[in-house]
Design a protein around this motif. Structure first.
Motif, PDB file in Angstrom:
ATOM      1  N   GLY A 269      -6.546  -6.658  -5.363  1.00 43.71           N
ATOM      2  CA  GLY A 269      -5.690  -5.545  -5.753  1.00 43.71           C
ATOM      3  C   GLY A 269      -4.673  -5.891  -6.814  1.00 43.71           C
TER       4      GLY A 269
ATOM      5  N   SER B 223       0.827  -1.212   0.000  1.00 38.48           N
ATOM      6  CA  SER B 223       0.000   0.000   0.000  1.00 38.48           C
ATOM      7  C   SER B 223       0.855   1.253   0.000  1.00 38.48           C
ATOM      8  CB  SER B 223      -0.932   0.003   1.219  1.00 38.48           C
ATOM      9  OG  SER B 223      -1.886  -1.019   1.135  1.00 38.48           O
TER      10      SER B 223
ATOM     11  N   TRP C  71      -6.793   7.089  -0.947  1.00 41.31           N
ATOM     12  CA  TRP C  71      -5.788   6.162  -1.433  1.00 41.31           C
ATOM     13  C   TRP C  71      -5.738   4.887  -0.589  1.00 41.31           C
ATOM     14  CZ3 TRP C  71      -2.347   6.770  -5.744  1.00 41.31           C
ATOM     15  CH2 TRP C  71      -2.674   7.882  -6.528  1.00 41.31           C
ATOM     16  N   TRP C  72      -4.661   4.131  -0.717  1.00 39.01           N
ATOM     17  CA  TRP C  72      -4.515   2.858  -0.001  1.00 39.01           C
ATOM     18  C   TRP C  72      -4.149   3.124   1.454  1.00 39.01           C
ATOM     19  CZ3 TRP C  72      -5.200  -1.726  -2.812  1.00 39.01           C
ATOM     20  CH2 TRP C  72      -5.229  -1.589  -4.201  1.00 39.01           C
TER      21      TRP C  72
ATOM     22  N   LEU D 139      -9.949  -1.118   0.722  1.00 37.03           N
ATOM     23  CA  LEU D 139     -10.236  -0.123  -0.304  1.00 37.03           C
ATOM     24  C   LEU D 139     -11.638  -0.313  -0.858  1.00 37.03           C
ATOM     25  CD1 LEU D 139      -9.149   2.223  -2.045  1.00 37.03           C
ATOM     26  CD2 LEU D 139      -8.401   0.507  -3.708  1.00 37.03           C
TER      27      LEU D 139
ATOM     28  N   ASN E  28       2.235   1.781  -3.467  1.00 35.77           N
ATOM     29  CA  ASN E  28       1.207   2.262  -4.392  1.00 35.77           C
ATOM     30  C   ASN E  28       0.930   3.743  -4.189  1.00 35.77           C
ATOM     31  OD1 ASN E  28       0.427   0.133  -6.103  1.00 35.77           O
ATOM     32  ND2 ASN E  28      -0.893  -0.772  -4.536  1.00 35.77           N
ATOM     33  N   ASN E  29       0.966   4.194  -2.946  1.00 37.65           N
ATOM     34  CA  ASN E  29       0.656   5.585  -2.640  1.00 37.65           C
ATOM     35  C   ASN E  29       1.714   6.557  -3.131  1.00 37.65           C
ATOM     36  OD1 ASN E  29      -1.791   4.958  -1.474  1.00 37.65           O
ATOM     37  ND2 ASN E  29      -1.017   4.986   0.632  1.00 37.65           N
TER      38      ASN E  29
ATOM     39  N   GLU F 170      -5.497  -5.043   2.167  1.00 32.00           N
ATOM     40  CA  GLU F 170      -5.569  -3.653   1.723  1.00 32.00           C
ATOM     41  C   GLU F 170      -6.611  -3.491   0.620  1.00 32.00           C
ATOM     42  OE1 GLU F 170      -3.483  -6.011  -0.704  1.00 32.00           O
ATOM     43  OE2 GLU F 170      -2.474  -5.430   1.179  1.00 32.00           O
ATOM     44  N   ASP F 171      -6.801  -4.531  -0.196  1.00 29.40           N
ATOM     45  CA  ASP F 171      -7.818  -4.453  -1.245  1.00 29.40           C
ATOM     46  C   ASP F 171      -9.222  -4.613  -0.667  1.00 29.40           C
ATOM     47  OD1 ASP F 171      -7.281  -7.126  -0.627  1.00 29.40           O
ATOM     48  OD2 ASP F 171      -6.663  -7.663  -2.657  1.00 29.40           O
TER      49      ASP F 171
ATOM     50  N   ASP G  18      -1.899   2.609   4.216  1.00 29.90           N
ATOM     51  CA  ASP G  18      -0.538   2.075   4.330  1.00 29.90           C
ATOM     52  C   ASP G  18      -0.270   1.421   5.683  1.00 29.90           C
ATOM     53  OD1 ASP G  18      -0.254   4.277   5.992  1.00 29.90           O
ATOM     54  OD2 ASP G  18       1.031   5.390   4.625  1.00 29.90           O
TER      55      ASP G  18
END
Length: 275
Positions: free
Chosen positions: A176, A78, A191-192, A205, A81-82, A201-202, A194
């Protein structure tokens, strides 16, 4: 159908806007060579955030056409990705695992669907033999997840979801490994999270998106091969199970209605789960 009606807007127009593919790598040299060898930079911008790989991941990604941002340490999926949040990207982000085989038509279609809809859009992932992977999901109730891990899911399956035809299938959340979304929608969602190093995390989200009126769909018309090298799936890694356990604690403490689907958020979850 319009976006204001809360339903998906289909489109046959391809290539009208540009996407940025975002891939997080960590010792991913082998899978990059295997799955991204056919990638053409003309299809889309490709950003690779490398989490302190000790192999040739960065060099291979650059050779294959990616812009690579190398990080000195590994802070998780995460957090990496951010990084895209701070960079100049296209209006659509497509988060892509290193073990995916993307296609130009698929990129164009996902880009257009994301541009036309305030939604999370996943391609239908498939195995190398073309069989469907269950990258869509229903409500992540613990008993469903346990049955899934043990390979004892009920029929009809209420947890694992696929887009069996070319339709767009509404799901509670999608893996994800491959997700397309407008950048402004990610800004609205925050956003994700972290706080998840890896796993859940998916889930998080998708659930947060649902709460904010942002639906998640799996697009059966876009089918991408996915290697699916998840360690908890084949039981090889004790550390992977450790991450799974602590991420699960974080997820259910933040979304307790996924334990007991009551009150407003629970009713909302049940309504989408039944679609």
């Amino acid at each position: 159908m319009t976006e204001d009606q809360g339903e998906i807007v289909e489109t046959d127009v391809l290539g009208r806007s540009r996407a940025t593919l975002v891939t997080v790598t960590h010792n991913s040299a082998e899978v990059l060579e295997r799955h991204w060898a056919r990638f053409d930079p003309a299809w889309a911008d490709w950003l690779v955030i490398d989490n302190a790989s000790q192999d040739a991941s960065r060099d291979i990604a650059m050779r294959l056409g990616a812009t690579v941002l190398a990080r000195p340490d590994n802070r998780g999926f995460s957090d990496a990705n951010n990084v895209a949040r701070t960079l100049d990207t296209g209006p659509v982000l497509i988060f892509c695992n290193p073990d995916l085989e993307v296609t130009p038509d698929g990129i164009a279609r996902l880009t257009e669907l994301a541009m036309a809809n305030r939604a999370l859009i996943a391609p239908q992932l498939v195995n190398h033999d073309g069989s469907l992977q269950e990258n869509g999901r229903g409500a992540p109730y613990p008993h469903r997840k346990l049955r899934h891990m043990l390979g004892r899911e009920s029929a009809p399956n209420l947890y694992s979801r696929t887009a069996t035809g070319r339709e767009l299938t509404r799901v509670v959340w999608a893996m994800g490994a491959a997700l397309a979304v407008r950048r402004d929608v990610m800004d609205d969602l925050g956003w994700w999270d972290d706080g998840y190093f890896v796993y859940y995390e998916d889930h998080d989200l998708g659930i947060r998106a649902l709460q904010q009126g942002v639906p998640t769909y799996v697009d059966g018309a876009t089918r991408w091969i996915h290697g699916w090298a998840r360690e908890t799936r084949n039981g090889r890694s004790r550390s992977a199970w450790k991450f799974e356990f602590f991420s699960g604690i974080r997820f259910y403490s933040r979304h307790p209605y996924c334990l007991m689907p009551i009150f407003k958020k629970g009713r909302q979850l049940r309504a989408v789960d039944r679609e």
